[in-house]
Design an enzyme around this catalytic site. Structure first.
Site: not given
Ligand code: GUN
Length: 285
Positions: A53, A97, A120
């Site tokens: 990311k 995350q 998100d």
């Molecule tokens: N863990 C797995 N996929 C995601 C996501 O799209 N966003 C976040 N914040 N955590 C994740």
């Protein structure tokens, strides 16, 4: 018949090209989009996702800050950092995350993120806005599926869509997005009786349950559009989706591969949400 393979890498590139123009317009106004990423603990998969990311932000001209916290960090410290980021005008998106260590309540953490920075789309206010058809941030994976369907000009209004999976992150928002485009939507779960009867009646099937090769060719209507959100390892350690690609591609009209289908779209839609957030902040002055 062999299906058209829906190429998430190509769609992702196209969306990122459009984003570059929006970032340039913001920068010309003196606004650099900013994303904060928080990682708590040492889950190796999470570390890879977070790194990807941050790298994608750099490529897109988005400023990013990454905070890494040890697994024994207190919930109070995580919440305090989120509050500081909520108040920081250089940050337009905040992403924590998941999963979090078990002593930290995920609902408390998600609720602490300012909804206008919830890139998100996991805050209950964002999910409520999606349900009510109001503007808000949409969860990145189902949002990316919609981009793929639109890229391939898949008609949605009046079509039968089956979503297999009912998670808050993918299945439920996916169903709402399809419903918002006037599809006739059925949500199935791992407990659905006679799943094949539902999927065989579908013009569009989205599978997001985390079961390797669950959807096989005999469960698909000829010509249907099949989207695979799954990422699993099979017994041989091979990366496979929730769709049995080899049999489904012989029956369906369109299908996404794994890897190279939905996966690349998730980070791209995160970037898109961060840019949208910066545009909203710039417009609000
Ligand atoms: N863990 C797995 N996929 C995601 C996501 O799209 N966003 C976040 N914040 N955590 C994740």
């Amino acid at each position: 018949m062999t299906a058209v393979i829906m190429d998430g890498v190509a769609v992702s590139k196209e969306v990122r090209g459009r984003l570059a123009a929006r970032v340039a317009a913001l920068v010309a106004k003196g606004v650099r989009p900013g994303l904060a990423v928080m990682l708590v603990g040492d889950n190796p998969a999470s570390r890879v996702y977070v790194r990807n990311k941050v790298k994608a932000c750099a490529e897109a001209g988005i400023h990013s800050v990454m905070d890494e916290y040890p697994a024994d960090t207190s919930a109070a410290d995580v919440l305090a950092r989120i509050r500081a980021l909520n108040a920081d005008p250089s940050i337009h998106g905040i992403l924590v995350q998941l999963p979090l260590p078990p002593h930290i309540d995920v609902d408390d953490v998600l609720a602490a993120i300012a909804p206008e920075k919830d890139v998100d789309g996991f805050h209950v206010e964002s999910l409520g806005a999606l349900m009510a058809g109001k503007p808000g941030f949409q969860p990145c994976t189902p949002h990316g599926v919609m981009e793929i369907l639109d890229h391939y000009q898949v008609p949605l209004a009046g079509r039968n869509a089956v979503v297999v999976g009912r998670s808050n992150i993918v299945g439920k928002p996916m169903a709402l997005m399809l419903l918002g485009r006037d599809a006739t939507v059925t949500i199935c779960t791992s407990k659905t009786r006679d799943l094949a009867a539902h999927t065989r009646a579908a013009d569009i099937v989205v599978v997001a349950v985390g079961r390797p090769r669950l959807l096989t060719g005999d469960m698909v209507k000829p010509g249907a559009v099949v989207v695979d959100v799954g990422i699993n390892r099979d017994a041989d350690g091979k990366l496979v989706g929730d769709v049995d690609f080899d049999s489904v591609k012989e029956v369906s009209g369109f299908v996404t591969p794994v890897p190279g289908g939905v996966g690349p779209m998730t980070i791209t839609m995160l970037l898109a949400n961060a840019v949208t957030s910066a545009e909203r902040a710039a417009a609000a002055g």
